[in-house]
Design a protein around this motif. Structure first.
Motif, short mmCIF file in Angstrom:
data_model
loop_
_atom_site.label_atom_id
_atom_site.label_comp_id
_atom_site.label_asym_id
_atom_site.label_seq_id
_atom_site.Cartn_x
_atom_site.Cartn_y
_atom_site.Cartn_z
N GLU A 190 3.18 37.19 -25.29
CA GLU A 190 3.58 36.01 -24.51
C GLU A 190 2.38 35.47 -23.72
O GLU A 190 1.47 36.23 -23.38
CB GLU A 190 4.70 36.39 -23.53
CG GLU A 190 5.95 36.86 -24.24
CD GLU A 190 7.23 36.53 -23.46
OE1 GLU A 190 7.25 35.51 -22.76
OE2 GLU A 190 8.17 37.32 -23.57
N ALA B 132 10.93 33.20 -15.39
CA ALA B 132 9.89 32.22 -15.64
C ALA B 132 8.53 32.87 -15.81
O ALA B 132 7.59 32.62 -15.06
CB ALA B 132 9.89 31.19 -14.53
N ASN C 249 6.42 32.66 -22.15
CA ASN C 249 6.69 31.41 -22.88
C ASN C 249 7.35 30.35 -22.01
O ASN C 249 6.96 29.19 -22.03
CB ASN C 249 7.60 31.70 -24.08
CG ASN C 249 6.84 32.43 -25.16
OD1 ASN C 249 5.71 32.06 -25.50
ND2 ASN C 249 7.43 33.48 -25.71
N THR C 250 8.37 30.75 -21.25
CA THR C 250 9.10 29.78 -20.42
C THR C 250 8.14 29.15 -19.41
O THR C 250 8.17 27.94 -19.18
CB THR C 250 10.20 30.50 -19.58
OG1 THR C 250 10.48 31.75 -20.14
CG2 THR C 250 11.42 29.64 -19.42
#
Ligand SMILES: Nc1ncnc2c1ncn2[C@@H]1O[C@H](COP(=O)(O)OP(=O)(O)OP(=O)(O)O)[C@@H](O)[C@H]1O
Ligand SMILES: [Mg+2]
Length: 380
Positions: free
Chosen positions: A67, A86, A89-90
């Motif tokens: 990620e 969060a 990726n987010t």
């Protein structure tokens, strides 16, 4: 800062690549059988804590997390948004698009920890995610770090991992991990040249007999390529674009060598004069021009390392050539550009984005062998 973990001076060992931070030596003997039993209830892991991406490789299972190293926090605090959701990726999707009150932060800059608290929280989140709550014993963790980092920066990584839940931490130099990950003959008396072009640093090392004969860490890599694109588009198109858009241009039409068919792509941003939203068509030729400077700096740094290599090693390198890893190694035509500059064969290692993480996994699998060969150092 580290309590009993202050780094002890290096005690007459050869140039080492691996550091071990454990509990005090005598106590360790007492706990060894318990630790053996506990080892079966924990998930030991290798981590490539990169400026752009963090990868986690678990013993016996391979790479199970990959990620972006990005965290969204409440502005002015170190508090992670949405209960830790969060991260990765987010959070990357939020970069450059956050409203006031939220900040998407990249806690590592040029391969080293720039924001200690946020790095620790990010690591904790990743370690917990990998541990899946099923294992109640803290893991042993191998972390790959840039060759050029200072003892203080090394301690920051160790400390972060410990606070994030690691039972013991080993540090391994990134090029060594990449060499192991690409199954290069790093423990033999034979020179191998590894170039790892990441987001924040380019690591260059000539490896032989499980050590680095010559190495350097250049703070020019993928992020600088993105910045070069941002300033090119501003200068030549009067358009202000974000880093994510610049990265998209690099991935889609970026190159270091003429393409079979030159391409073009539309990019959106804010007009530098009117301040209004606008799009512009940018060509691959322009992007190559923008990338020429960072690419030249990388070429020159590799050349510098080659010039310092002993002649016997140079002879090996002439036959073996250069192995490139890291995301930057995927830039179209980079092997041709480097090969032309250095007069050597340049190849991209298998799955270059995960080579370092694979190396940390292999290191874990063969901990007994590697921690001896690579001169492990225990902090006490
Ligand atoms: N196909 C591609 N062409 C050009 N650049 C690429 C490509 N794919 C990924 N990259 C770039 O590679 C970089 C990320 O590489 P990588 O994941 O190896 O870095 P990192 O390990 O996180 O960083 P570092 O090692 O510097 O700490 C980013 O700058 C990304 O834009
Ligand atoms: Mg890297």
């Amino acid at each position: 800062m580290l309590g009993n973990g202050q780094a002890s001076p290096h005690r007459g060992r050869p140039d080492n690549t691996v550091y071990e931070r454990g509990e005090p030596g005598n106590m360790m003997n007492f706990f060894k059988p318990m630790e053996w039993a506990f080892g079966h209830m924990s998930v030991d892991m290798g981590i490539d804590l990169g400026t752009a991406n963090t990868l986690v490789c678990v013993k016996g299972r391979g790479i199970i997390l990959n990620e972006p190293s990005v965290v969204a926090v409440k502005s002015g605090t170190k508090e992670i948004l949405l209960d830790g959701m969060a991260v990765g990726n987010t959070a990357k999707a939020m970069l450059g698009k956050t409203p006031g009150g939220i900040e998407a932060v990249r806690p590592l800059k040029h391969g080293v920890i720039a924001d200690f608290d946020v790095t620790e929280k990010m690591l904790r989140y990743f370690i917990t995610k990998v541990h899946e709550g099923r294992h109640w014993v803290k893991p042993q963790v191998v972390i790959a770090v840039p060759v050029g980092i200072t003892p203080v920066e090394r301690r920051a990584v160790i400390h972060s991992a410990e606070r994030a839940g690691a039972r013991r931490v080993y540090l391994i130099d990134e090029p060594m991990a990449a060499g192991i990950g690409c199954e290069m003959p790093v423990t033999e008396a034979r020179g191998s040249l590894v170039v790892d072009i990441g987001g924040g640093t380019t690591e260059i090392a000539v490896l032989s007999l499980a050590g680095a004969v010559v190495s350097t860490s250049l703070r020019v890599a993928g992020d600088d390529m993105d910045e070069a694109i941002v300033s090119h588009v501003r200068r030549h198109h009067n358009l202000l674009i974000g880093e994510q858009s610049a990265e998209k241009l690099k991935l889609n039409i970026g190159s270091a060598w003429p393409m079979k068919q030159e391409l073009s792509m539309e990019v959106g941003g804010r007009d530098a004069v009117s301040g209004l939203p606008r799009k512009a068509a940018v060509t691959s030729l322009e992007i190559r021009e923008a990338l020429a400077h960072p690419v030249r700096l990388i070429c020159e740094a590799i050349r510098g390392v080659l010039e310092e290599a002993p002649p016997e090693i140079s002879a090996d390198l002439y036959d073996a050539g250069v192995t490139m890893v890291g995301g930057g190694g995927l830039l179209y035509g980079l092997p041709e550009a480097l090969g032309d500059h250095l007069g050597l064969q340049v190849r991209v290692g298998d799955e270059p984005l995960s080579a370092v993480a694979r190396g940390t996994g292999i290191f874990l699998d063969k901990l007994d062998v590697f921690s001896k060969v690579l001169a492990a150092e225990e902090f006490d």
